[in-house]
Design a protein around this motif. Sequence first.
Motif, PDB file in Angstrom:
ATOM      1  N   PHE C  65      13.103   3.865  29.715  1.00 17.86           N
ATOM      2  CA  PHE C  65      12.961   2.574  29.598  1.00 17.86           C
ATOM      3  C   PHE C  65      12.968   1.975  27.813  1.00 17.86           C
ATOM      4  O   PHE C  65      14.393   0.995  27.598  1.00 17.86           O
ATOM      5  CB  PHE C  65      11.268   1.697  29.398  1.00 17.86           C
ATOM      6  CG  PHE C  65      11.194  -0.032  29.220  1.00 17.86           C
ATOM      7  CD1 PHE C  65      10.988  -1.016  30.407  1.00 17.86           C
ATOM      8  CD2 PHE C  65      11.556  -0.260  27.595  1.00 17.86           C
ATOM      9  CE1 PHE C  65      10.971  -1.846  29.569  1.00 17.86           C
ATOM     10  CE2 PHE C  65      10.813  -1.467  27.474  1.00 17.86           C
ATOM     11  CZ  PHE C  65      10.835  -2.006  28.559  1.00 17.86           C
ATOM     12  N   ASP C  69      16.547  -0.249  27.396  1.00 19.19           N
ATOM     13  CA  ASP C  69      15.973  -1.493  26.256  1.00 19.19           C
ATOM     14  C   ASP C  69      17.174  -2.158  25.121  1.00 19.19           C
ATOM     15  O   ASP C  69      17.881  -3.009  24.412  1.00 19.19           O
ATOM     16  CB  ASP C  69      14.820  -1.534  25.777  1.00 19.19           C
ATOM     17  CG  ASP C  69      14.348  -3.017  24.423  1.00 19.19           C
ATOM     18  OD1 ASP C  69      14.311  -4.218  25.492  1.00 19.19           O
ATOM     19  OD2 ASP C  69      13.612  -2.988  23.728  1.00 19.19           O
ATOM     20  N   MET C  91      12.304  -7.311  31.639  1.00 23.04           N
ATOM     21  CA  MET C  91      13.260  -6.355  31.553  1.00 23.04           C
ATOM     22  C   MET C  91      11.718  -6.108  33.539  1.00 23.04           C
ATOM     23  O   MET C  91      10.827  -5.241  32.902  1.00 23.04           O
ATOM     24  CB  MET C  91      13.150  -4.956  30.293  1.00 23.04           C
ATOM     25  CG  MET C  91      14.053  -3.336  31.032  1.00 23.04           C
ATOM     26  SD  MET C  91      14.942  -3.244  29.821  1.00 23.04           S
ATOM     27  CE  MET C  91      15.578  -4.281  29.080  1.00 23.04           C
TER      28      MET C  91
ATOM     29  N   SER D  60       7.190  -2.404  19.100  1.00 22.65           N
ATOM     30  CA  SER D  60       8.206  -3.015  19.539  1.00 22.65           C
ATOM     31  C   SER D  60       8.086  -2.841  21.347  1.00 22.65           C
ATOM     32  O   SER D  60       6.871  -2.778  21.737  1.00 22.65           O
ATOM     33  CB  SER D  60       9.047  -1.898  19.467  1.00 22.65           C
ATOM     34  OG  SER D  60       8.399  -0.382  20.105  1.00 22.65           O
ATOM     35  N   GLY D  61       8.842  -3.766  21.961  1.00 26.36           N
ATOM     36  CA  GLY D  61       9.157  -3.377  23.338  1.00 26.36           C
ATOM     37  C   GLY D  61       8.488  -2.352  24.176  1.00 26.36           C
ATOM     38  O   GLY D  61       7.985  -2.218  24.914  1.00 26.36           O
ATOM     39  N   PRO D  62       9.193  -1.181  23.494  1.00 25.30           N
ATOM     40  CA  PRO D  62       9.078  -0.385  24.453  1.00 25.30           C
ATOM     41  C   PRO D  62       7.940   0.695  24.057  1.00 25.30           C
ATOM     42  O   PRO D  62       6.918   0.804  24.937  1.00 25.30           O
ATOM     43  CB  PRO D  62      10.174   0.844  23.631  1.00 25.30           C
ATOM     44  CG  PRO D  62      11.353   0.203  23.266  1.00 25.30           C
ATOM     45  CD  PRO D  62      10.499  -1.000  22.748  1.00 25.30           C
ATOM     46  N   PHE D  65       5.640  -1.050  26.060  1.00 22.08           N
ATOM     47  CA  PHE D  65       5.910  -0.798  27.644  1.00 22.08           C
ATOM     48  C   PHE D  65       5.507  -0.044  27.868  1.00 22.08           C
ATOM     49  O   PHE D  65       4.340   1.301  28.867  1.00 22.08           O
ATOM     50  CB  PHE D  65       7.647  -0.187  28.630  1.00 22.08           C
ATOM     51  CG  PHE D  65       7.448   0.027  29.385  1.00 22.08           C
ATOM     52  CD1 PHE D  65       7.906  -0.785  30.781  1.00 22.08           C
ATOM     53  CD2 PHE D  65       7.724   1.616  29.584  1.00 22.08           C
ATOM     54  CE1 PHE D  65       8.053   0.324  31.813  1.00 22.08           C
ATOM     55  CE2 PHE D  65       7.927   2.432  31.182  1.00 22.08           C
ATOM     56  CZ  PHE D  65       8.043   1.544  31.944  1.00 22.08           C
ATOM     57  N   ASP D  69       2.098   1.299  30.908  1.00 27.18           N
ATOM     58  CA  ASP D  69       2.272   2.640  31.791  1.00 27.18           C
ATOM     59  C   ASP D  69       1.214   3.195  31.514  1.00 27.18           C
ATOM     60  O   ASP D  69       0.399   3.501  32.852  1.00 27.18           O
ATOM     61  CB  ASP D  69       3.463   3.223  31.242  1.00 27.18           C
ATOM     62  CG  ASP D  69       4.429   4.378  32.344  1.00 27.18           C
ATOM     63  OD1 ASP D  69       4.152   4.172  33.270  1.00 27.18           O
ATOM     64  OD2 ASP D  69       4.677   5.105  31.686  1.00 27.18           O
ATOM     65  N   ILE D  93       8.468  -6.151  33.032  1.00 26.52           N
ATOM     66  CA  ILE D  93       7.162  -6.581  31.809  1.00 26.52           C
ATOM     67  C   ILE D  93       7.748  -7.483  31.656  1.00 26.52           C
ATOM     68  O   ILE D  93       9.361  -7.731  31.103  1.00 26.52           O
ATOM     69  CB  ILE D  93       6.714  -5.001  31.046  1.00 26.52           C
ATOM     70  CG1 ILE D  93       6.024  -5.869  29.590  1.00 26.52           C
ATOM     71  CG2 ILE D  93       8.764  -4.911  30.168  1.00 26.52           C
ATOM     72  CD1 ILE D  93       5.463  -4.712  28.943  1.00 26.52           C
TER      73      ILE D  93
END
Lengths: 154, 154, 154, 154
Positions: C65, C69, C91, D60-62, D65, D69, D93
């Motif tokens: 991911f 990204d 996403m 951060s976005g990751p 995520f 998860d 997401i």
Amino acid sequence: MPDEVRTLPALTKEGFEAMLAESMPQVTKSGMRIDAMDHGSCRVRVSPDLHMARPGGTLSGPTMFAMADLALYGAVLSMIGPVPLAVTSHMTINFLRKPALKDLIAEARVLRLGKKLAYGEILLHSDGEADPVAHATGAYAIPGHRPAPGGAGG
Amino acid sequence: MPDEVRTLPALTKEGFEAMLAESMPQVTKSGMRIDAMDHGSCRVRVSPDLHMARPGGTLSGPTMFAMADLALYGAVLSMIGPVPLAVTSHMTINFLRKPALKDLIAEARVLRLGKKLAYGEILLHSDGEADPVAHATGAYAIPGHRPAPGGAGG
Amino acid sequence: MPDEVRTLPALTKEGFEAMLAESMPQVTKSGMRIDAMDHGSCRVRVSPDLHMARPGGTLSGPTMFAMADLALYGAVLSMIGPVPLAVTSHMTINFLRKPALKDLIAEARVLRLGKKLAYGEILLHSDGEADPVAHATGAYAIPGHRPAPGGAGG
Amino acid sequence: MPDEVRTLPALTKEGFEAMLAESMPQVTKSGMRIDAMDHGSCRVRVSPDLHMARPGGTLSGPTMFAMADLALYGAVLSMIGPVPLAVTSHMTINFLRKPALKDLIAEARVLRLGKKLAYGEILLHSDGEADPVAHATGAYAIPGHRPAPGGAGG
């Protein structure tokens, strides 16, 4: 939520139905009905019908998508009033179970209302059954100018 | 891909049309047409029509979803032959531009064919225009028993 | 596209690397490297590493991911120049195959660049292998003011 | 749900932590902590940390995520017991708000547990705040053989 602080919807069920009948007659003809509307939520109902059938006799995926899309549209308009030009930006749908041969219900609620984008989720289930048939999430893009909140919903 | 190693589709355009006419007459009635089928890909076409219209006069989001879903179904069946009980497992659609008042085309291709699940993407564009109107990705669940590859596609 | 009409990226690979080193040092430390950048596309590479491992010894889903990204971020900036405040809006990622114990590559391309939102897709594959390991789609929100195209990419 | 019919989780918080420490040490090192586990749900917590920072100083976005998860993984294992080879099949997401500089919490719940696939949703919010920062949905693929329910969770 206690009843006394409940926010009135900016568009009522009756207002939404009138808006659909005028600007999206194909929705009315499709058999989808607005069951309920509250501030930030909307419930859509459809009865199983031959022209929606898939092999196995149940409502098709595209019909469920159309229900989810309409329910989210209603939930968004219940917060911002009638904005016909709001359009779906993106949507994800997961099909979880074969629906029963009963009415199918889509319940949408808005999780975030921004100035330009409203995001929410939609749970679909057969009438009287708790287990979800499908689950969707998506966003509506809201055009720049919009009527004063509540102004056109009556 | 050089022509001589091209794999024949396990279900032809004509076979797919016959299958739809028999098991999903509502698809045929909807105005969606199968434009082309190749091994791993399928193209669906629809002409703008009043009952599909949204405010602004274009094809609705649910119609585009139905096209994407059908195109991916065709692309999957082009690899495994006619399996009526394959069902959509999940799908994500992003609406990118307002479609022109022209034919809309959905082109699906399979990115992975597993034993139980087939995954692919679908690009939608107005006829003769390169810029995509919408983009979708999704998966079909494939039921346990299936006909021998190519066996039922003729 | 013929070479002579090729559009130069508004942010080069070197410019993007410098921007990451300054404003997102954790990306540089993560082992993700920018492999290539062109107008509308970006390729990110990562080598398998113990701290990313999952049971079975492969790169984890969250690492894939993060690669998707970052690759999409680069692809967007290659069109609009260095905009540090562009943020992922949404996403979707589908994991298709177990990655090989080789370098993993994420290739992003922008499918639509709007004023406020850029949408694209990312294909992940093991180095030297054609079959995709994962496929993602997503959007970046672009903040209101942005530098003149190409202005800050050098 | 009344307390007396509450189903015990097939994997406890302590069992899940032990499993992560052994088979996914990078998760433990990442700073993500298991806050709570119940039958069908799991809560993951992370404190803001420099190496996760994005421009603007937030998670951060990751990282979000990765939290989503992990929380969904926990929620699935809370129903089927420790199955290290369960892997994410797909995830979507949506990022809704900039997280506050507080602990971030991801709460996952399973919406459908099938034999091969478990589907659920994850809501992320800053500690003590109701408004969601992000919302995710996704599925885990469950490998063929699995321990008897509850058998290995102790």
